[in-house]
Structure formats: C-alpha cells, structure tokens
Design a protein around this motif. Sequence first.
Motif, PDB file in Angstrom:
ATOM      1  N   ASP A 193       0.811  -1.223   0.000  1.00 18.48           N
ATOM      2  CA  ASP A 193       0.000   0.000   0.000  1.00 18.48           C
ATOM      3  C   ASP A 193       0.845   1.275   0.000  1.00 18.48           C
ATOM      4  O   ASP A 193       0.299   2.379   0.066  1.00 18.48           O
ATOM      5  CB  ASP A 193      -0.926   0.014   1.224  1.00 18.48           C
ATOM      6  N   GLU A 194       2.156   1.129  -0.075  1.00 21.53           N
ATOM      7  CA  GLU A 194       3.039   2.300  -0.009  1.00 21.53           C
ATOM      8  C   GLU A 194       3.244   2.928  -1.390  1.00 21.53           C
ATOM      9  O   GLU A 194       3.167   2.258  -2.421  1.00 21.53           O
ATOM     10  CB  GLU A 194       4.415   1.895   0.538  1.00 21.53           C
ATOM     11  N   ALA A 195       3.526   4.226  -1.372  1.00 22.96           N
ATOM     12  CA  ALA A 195       4.061   4.878  -2.574  1.00 22.96           C
ATOM     13  C   ALA A 195       5.571   4.623  -2.607  1.00 22.96           C
ATOM     14  O   ALA A 195       6.227   4.563  -1.564  1.00 22.96           O
ATOM     15  CB  ALA A 195       3.765   6.375  -2.535  1.00 22.96           C
ATOM     16  N   TRP A 196       6.117   4.472  -3.820  1.00 25.87           N
ATOM     17  CA  TRP A 196       7.545   4.158  -3.961  1.00 25.87           C
ATOM     18  C   TRP A 196       8.259   5.307  -4.678  1.00 25.87           C
ATOM     19  O   TRP A 196       7.759   5.846  -5.663  1.00 25.87           O
ATOM     20  CB  TRP A 196       7.741   2.862  -4.750  1.00 25.87           C
ATOM     21  N   LEU A 197       9.416   5.642  -4.161  1.00 26.08           N
ATOM     22  CA  LEU A 197      10.231   6.699  -4.750  1.00 26.08           C
ATOM     23  C   LEU A 197      11.270   6.071  -5.668  1.00 26.08           C
ATOM     24  O   LEU A 197      12.015   5.179  -5.248  1.00 26.08           O
ATOM     25  CB  LEU A 197      10.922   7.512  -3.651  1.00 26.08           C
ATOM     26  N   GLN A 198      11.295   6.522  -6.911  1.00 20.87           N
ATOM     27  CA  GLN A 198      12.222   5.982  -7.897  1.00 20.87           C
ATOM     28  C   GLN A 198      12.824   7.116  -8.714  1.00 20.87           C
ATOM     29  O   GLN A 198      12.210   8.170  -8.887  1.00 20.87           O
ATOM     30  CB  GLN A 198      11.509   5.024  -8.858  1.00 20.87           C
ATOM     31  N   LEU A 239       6.047  10.373   2.705  1.00 26.02           N
ATOM     32  CA  LEU A 239       5.403  10.446   1.395  1.00 26.02           C
ATOM     33  C   LEU A 239       5.706   9.242   0.519  1.00 26.02           C
ATOM     34  O   LEU A 239       5.282   9.198  -0.638  1.00 26.02           O
ATOM     35  CB  LEU A 239       5.834  11.733   0.678  1.00 26.02           C
ATOM     36  N   GLY A 240       6.433   8.277   1.041  1.00 23.32           N
ATOM     37  CA  GLY A 240       6.749   7.090   0.287  1.00 23.32           C
ATOM     38  C   GLY A 240       7.917   6.348   0.909  1.00 23.32           C
ATOM     39  O   GLY A 240       8.489   6.783   1.923  1.00 23.32           O
ATOM     40  N   VAL A 241       8.257   5.201   0.307  1.00 24.61           N
ATOM     41  CA  VAL A 241       9.419   4.426   0.733  1.00 24.61           C
ATOM     42  C   VAL A 241      10.315   4.240  -0.491  1.00 24.61           C
ATOM     43  O   VAL A 241       9.890   4.461  -1.623  1.00 24.61           O
ATOM     44  CB  VAL A 241       9.001   3.067   1.330  1.00 24.61           C
TER      45      VAL A 241
END
Length: 299
Positions: A193-198, A239-241
Amino acid sequence: MFENDALRLLVAVADCGSFTQAAVRLNYTQSAVSRRIATLEQQAGGPLFDRLARGVRLNPAGRSLHRHAIEVLDRLARAERELAVLHAGQGGLLHVGAFATANISLVPGALRALRDTRPGVEVVASEGATGVLMQQLVNGALDLAVVSDYPSGLPRTEGVTTTVLCEDELRVALPREHRLAGAGALDLRDLRDEAWLQSAYGDRPTMLADACARAGFSPRKVVRIAEWTGKFGYVAAGLGVALVPSLAARAVPGTLVLRSLTDPALRRTVHVALPATPLPAALELLGLLRGEAGPRPPA
C-alpha cells in the motif's frame, strides 16, 4: 624537423666549445660529430657555430636554436621521469570513475588508502552511469571504473576486463515512525500500500517492478525523484518508501531506517572494470576496493 639526438649534440658542443671534446663526452668520433652538426646546420638553414682557431662558438642562429633545444630536452626529460613513476605506480595521474552510490563510501575509502600507500599518485575522480563509464574506459579517458549490472546488466565491452567486487543488497528505507520500522526482514507484500520513490523515468522495466510482480502486486504509486537527498526527504516526510543499496547506507539520515527484504533477487553485483593493460596504481586500487567492499553492515 630537428631530431632529439641532434639537439643533444648541439647542446654538448656548445657546452664544450669543441667538436672533439663533445665527441669524447658523447662517445662519438670527432668526424661523426662534424657530420651531424653539418646536417643540423643544413636543416637550420645556415651555420650555427663560428669556427675559431681553437674550438667553436655559437653564433646568433645557434644561440636561438640552443635556447629552444634546452627547453625541448628539459620537457622530454620531465616526460621520461613522469612516465617512469607512472609505470612504476608511484606517481602520475589515475583517472577513476564510479556510479553514484559507490562514491558514498566504497570508492572514497579505497582512495584514502591509496593516498597513504602511494602519495605521488594524483587521482582524478568522476561519476557516471555504468554504460558511460565503460565507454570512457574504451576511449582511454578512465584507468579504472566501479560499475554495476543494475538496471540492465553489465555491458560487454571489447578491451575491458571486469572483476566482481561484491554483491550489493537493496534494502527499503522507512521513516522511523513507520509501523514496520522495528520489524526484521520485510516481505514486499507488507509494503503493497506504499508509494515508492524511484529515479528511473519512462517505461523501462525496473528491479522494483519485477519484484512487486513476483510478490503478486503492482506499486500503488510511483513518485519520480532523481537525487538521493530528495528521496530521503520524501521518505522522512512519510510520502513514500525507497529501495536503497547497502552501499548508500552511510548516507541515510538518522530520521530513516533501512530494512532488508526477503526477495533474494533484490540485489546487484558491483564490478571493477579495467583496460586490457592496467596501470600498477589501478591494480593496487583494485585490491584496496576489495578490502573496502567487505561485508555490508546488517540492517
């Protein structure tokens, strides 16, 4: 136009003031010196010496060429000395390239050790993507590069040899107040359910997307942040992982924690790439990088 040996002979005759004495100094015959000076004067367009009753003396043209000969021979002597220490690994320039996270602690630690063992070597460091670094090795712009097989494998480049340095585990960065911050190794499904930082852009497949597919889901949201400092800021703000290589662990701020993931495929291989004929200092740096790579600190 003028050969180096001819310029050395010019200097020797000027110093000695005599063809005969110059011949003794250089282990030539007197006639050989006379012939070579005559050839040099032909190349110079006229006489270089005044012939005296006892010996010779530079004329104005000779003094002009003598001045340039001293400069040229001095530069050549310095070049020979620099090449000697370069090939002995005791001096000269060493051009080293690495990808971004290798420059956090791995490469700096090895370069610090190289500075202690070979203080005469001057390192010129640069940073770039693996493909760019490999091409720079081919072009002769780099003497050693630290590269990885992420995200699309290690390029096969003619004239470049690669040595495996270490395996670099990818961990997940979480804010300290995250519900899973105190857990052990995490299953990716715990983070579905997390937002991911890329930082990758476009439709290129990523290690994260492949890992999520293996876990049976797609990332709910992907936030594109190019720089590590920005990623860490977003994670700290909740805001994300983000996936973070263990090589970057020392740069992670205290507001975040790193946790291992159970998927064994979430890792990359780090290599050292060298040209076909590496410099001695580059080979020593390879050994120092191996020592610096060591085991990564636990999550």
